[in-house]
Design an enzyme around this catalytic site. Structure first.
Site, PDB file in Angstrom:
ATOM      1  N   ASN A   5       0.873  -1.181   0.000  1.00  0.00           N
ATOM      2  CA  ASN A   5       0.000   0.000   0.000  1.00  0.00           C
ATOM      3  C   ASN A   5       0.907   1.226   0.000  1.00  0.00           C
ATOM      4  O   ASN A   5       1.487   1.571   1.017  1.00  0.00           O
ATOM      5  CB  ASN A   5      -0.882  -0.048   1.267  1.00  0.00           C
ATOM      6  CG  ASN A   5      -1.709   1.200   1.446  1.00  0.00           C
ATOM      7  OD1 ASN A   5      -1.797   2.047   0.549  1.00  0.00           O
ATOM      8  ND2 ASN A   5      -2.329   1.323   2.617  1.00  0.00           N
ATOM      9  N   LYS A   7       0.129   4.248  -0.293  1.00  0.00           N
ATOM     10  CA  LYS A   7      -0.510   5.456   0.282  1.00  0.00           C
ATOM     11  C   LYS A   7      -0.259   6.647  -0.642  1.00  0.00           C
ATOM     12  O   LYS A   7      -0.156   6.470  -1.857  1.00  0.00           O
ATOM     13  CB  LYS A   7      -0.027   5.692   1.712  1.00  0.00           C
ATOM     14  CG  LYS A   7      -0.194   4.413   2.570  1.00  0.00           C
ATOM     15  CD  LYS A   7      -0.013   4.617   4.030  1.00  0.00           C
ATOM     16  CE  LYS A   7      -0.202   3.294   4.766  1.00  0.00           C
ATOM     17  NZ  LYS A   7      -0.060   3.405   6.197  1.00  0.00           N
ATOM     18  N   HIS A  91      -9.558   0.917   5.381  1.00  0.00           N
ATOM     19  CA  HIS A  91      -8.260   1.244   5.979  1.00  0.00           C
ATOM     20  C   HIS A  91      -8.457   2.246   7.117  1.00  0.00           C
ATOM     21  O   HIS A  91      -9.267   3.165   7.010  1.00  0.00           O
ATOM     22  CB  HIS A  91      -7.304   1.811   4.920  1.00  0.00           C
ATOM     23  CG  HIS A  91      -5.895   1.859   5.417  1.00  0.00           C
ATOM     24  ND1 HIS A  91      -5.454   2.837   6.280  1.00  0.00           N
ATOM     25  CD2 HIS A  91      -4.845   1.032   5.210  1.00  0.00           C
ATOM     26  CE1 HIS A  91      -4.185   2.598   6.579  1.00  0.00           C
ATOM     27  NE2 HIS A  91      -3.790   1.516   5.937  1.00  0.00           N
ATOM     28  N   GLU A  93      -6.775   4.702   8.067  1.00  0.00           N
ATOM     29  CA  GLU A  93      -6.582   6.126   7.719  1.00  0.00           C
ATOM     30  C   GLU A  93      -7.842   6.690   7.074  1.00  0.00           C
ATOM     31  O   GLU A  93      -8.202   7.846   7.298  1.00  0.00           O
ATOM     32  CB  GLU A  93      -5.351   6.272   6.796  1.00  0.00           C
ATOM     33  CG  GLU A  93      -4.071   6.120   7.604  1.00  0.00           C
ATOM     34  CD  GLU A  93      -2.887   5.552   6.836  1.00  0.00           C
ATOM     35  OE1 GLU A  93      -2.889   5.583   5.593  1.00  0.00           O
ATOM     36  OE2 GLU A  93      -1.956   5.059   7.496  1.00  0.00           O
ATOM     37  N   GLU A 163      -5.179  -4.923  10.840  1.00  0.00           N
ATOM     38  CA  GLU A 163      -4.161  -3.891  11.034  1.00  0.00           C
ATOM     39  C   GLU A 163      -4.430  -3.133  12.328  1.00  0.00           C
ATOM     40  O   GLU A 163      -5.219  -2.183  12.338  1.00  0.00           O
ATOM     41  CB  GLU A 163      -4.194  -2.898   9.870  1.00  0.00           C
ATOM     42  CG  GLU A 163      -3.936  -3.526   8.519  1.00  0.00           C
ATOM     43  CD  GLU A 163      -3.419  -2.503   7.517  1.00  0.00           C
ATOM     44  OE1 GLU A 163      -2.362  -2.738   6.945  1.00  0.00           O
ATOM     45  OE2 GLU A 163      -4.061  -1.451   7.347  1.00  0.00           O
ATOM     46  N   GLY A 169       2.508   2.410  10.849  1.00  0.00           N
ATOM     47  CA  GLY A 169       3.438   3.517  10.655  1.00  0.00           C
ATOM     48  C   GLY A 169       4.153   3.943  11.936  1.00  0.00           C
ATOM     49  O   GLY A 169       4.781   4.988  11.984  1.00  0.00           O
ATOM     50  N   SER A 209       3.529  -1.940  10.426  1.00  0.00           N
ATOM     51  CA  SER A 209       4.979  -1.966  10.653  1.00  0.00           C
ATOM     52  C   SER A 209       5.639  -3.301  10.304  1.00  0.00           C
ATOM     53  O   SER A 209       6.554  -3.741  11.000  1.00  0.00           O
ATOM     54  CB  SER A 209       5.300  -1.562  12.100  1.00  0.00           C
ATOM     55  OG  SER A 209       4.892  -0.219  12.321  1.00  0.00           O
TER      56      SER A 209
HETATM   57  P1  PGA Z   1       2.841   0.411   7.705  1.00  0.00           P
HETATM   58  O1  PGA Z   1       1.366   0.587   7.084  1.00  0.00           O
HETATM   59  O2  PGA Z   1       3.402  -0.872   7.145  1.00  0.00           O
HETATM   60  O3  PGA Z   1       3.599   1.627   7.240  1.00  0.00           O
HETATM   61  O4  PGA Z   1       2.692   0.346   9.182  1.00  0.00           O
HETATM   62  C1  PGA Z   1       0.511  -0.506   6.916  1.00  0.00           C
HETATM   63  C2  PGA Z   1      -0.802  -0.049   6.333  1.00  0.00           C
HETATM   64  O5  PGA Z   1      -1.274   1.030   6.699  1.00  0.00           O
HETATM   65  O6  PGA Z   1      -1.399  -0.745   5.493  1.00  0.00           O
END
Ligand code: PGA
Length: 248
Positions: A5, A7, A91, A93, A163, A169, A209
Site C-alpha cells: 500500500n 498510500k 483502511h 486512515e 491492522e 506507521g 509496521s
Molecule cells: P505500515 O502501514 O506498514 O507503514 O505500518 C501498513 C498499512 O497502513 O497498510
C-alpha cells in the site's frame, strides 16, 4: 499474499521506478500473490509495466456509487476498466481521517464486488480499545457491519487485513502471538457466519509496521496468510525481502 500500500507516496516516475525494481527481483513462478496499490494517477501506467508479470494491481480506495456528480471521486467500475483487480477498503486512515463508517465501508464493499473486483478489507483496533481488551468485539463488529451481509459465494472475493492501528506507521508491530490470536479469532468468526471451508480459504493478512526483519516471524503463524505493507513497500529491496519471507 503480500500487498504493498503505497498510500500518498511517489510521483509517477518514482512509482514506475519502484515497480521496475520490484519486477527485477520477482520470480515468474511464485506460490503467493503479490499486489501493488499505488495512487490512482499511477494505475494505467503501472498496469502496462506489470503486463505479463505475476504482480497484480490494486487501488487504495473507491467511491460506493457507480458514476455521477461526485467531484474528485473514482468508482470501482473505473478501476476495473483501468485493469485493477483488488481494492483496499476500511483502511484505518480512511476511517479516521475521512470519517468512513462501517456502513460506508459496507457500501464500498458492495460496489467493489459489483464491479467484479476483489476486496482487501482492513479492520483493527486503536490502542485504547486494545488496552480495554475489547479488540475482539470491535473487530467482530467491523466485519459484521461491513462484510457479513454478503452471500457465501461473494465472500470468496474477500481478503481480510488485520491492522492494529497502534502498529500502523509507528514502528511497533503486533507480536506474532498477538497477530496469531486475532487472526485465529477472525477465522473463527468467518467459520461461524459462513463455513469452516470458506474460513480456511480466506486470506487473512497482517498489517502494521511489517519490515524485512520481522516479516518471517509474523508469516510463520498458522493463521497469518501474508501481509499488507505500507512504509516498507516503498523500497524495492525491502519489499522483495518481505515477499520472499512470505513466498519462500
Ligand atoms: P505500515 O502501514 O506498514 O507503514 O505500518 C501498513 C498499512 O497502513 O497498510
Amino acid at each position: 499474499m503480500v500487498a504493498g500500500n503505497w498510500k500518498m507516496n511517489t510521483d509517477l516516475q518514482k512509482g514506475l521506478a519502484l515497480a521496475e525494481g520490484i519486477l527485477q527481483g520477482i520470480k515468474q513462478e511464485m506460490d503467493c500473490e503479490v499486489v501493488l496499490a499505488p495512487p490512482f494517477t499511477h494505475l494505467t501506467e503501472l498496469k502496462k509495466k506489470l503486463e505479463g508479470s505475476a504482480i497484480k494491481l490494486g487501488a487504495q480506495n473507491c467511491h460506493c456509487e457507480h458514476s455521477g456528480a461526485y467531484t474528485g471521486e473514482v468508482s470501482a467500475e473505473m478501476l476495473q476498466s483501468a485493469g485493477v483487480e483488488y481494492v483496499i477498503t476500511g483502511h484505518s486512515e480512511r476511517r479516521q481521517l475521512f470519517h468512513e463508517t462501517n456502513e460506508i465501508i459496507r457500501q464500498k464493499v458492495n460496489a467493489i464486488l459489483h464491479a467484479g473486483l476483489k476486496v482487501i478489507f482492513c479492520c483493527g483496533e486503536t490502542l485504547d480499545v486494545r488496552q480495554s481488551e475489547t479488540h475482539n468485539i470491535l473487530v467482530r463488529m467491523q466485519m459484521e457491519e461491513s462484510l457479513f451481509h454478503l452471500e457465501p459465494e461473494q465472500f470468496k472475493s474477500i481478503c481480510i487485513a488485520y491492522e492494529p492501528i497502534w502498529a500502523i506507521g509507528t514502528g511497533v508491530n503486533a507480536s506474532p502471538e498477538q497477530a496469531q490470536e486475532m487472526h485465529s479469532y477472525i477465522r473463527d468468526q468467518i467459520a461461524i457466519r459462513y463455513s469452516k471451508f470458506i474460513a480456511e480459504e480466506t486470506n487473512i493478512l497482517y498489517g502494521g509496521s511489517i519490515k524485512p526483519d520481522n516479516a518471517k516471524s509474523l508469516f510463520v503463524q498458522e493463521d497469518v496468510d501474508g501481509g499488507l505493507v505500507g512504509g516498507a513497500s516503498l523500497d524495492a529491496k525491502g519489499f522483495l525481502d518481505i515477499i520472499h519471507a512470505a513466498c519462500g
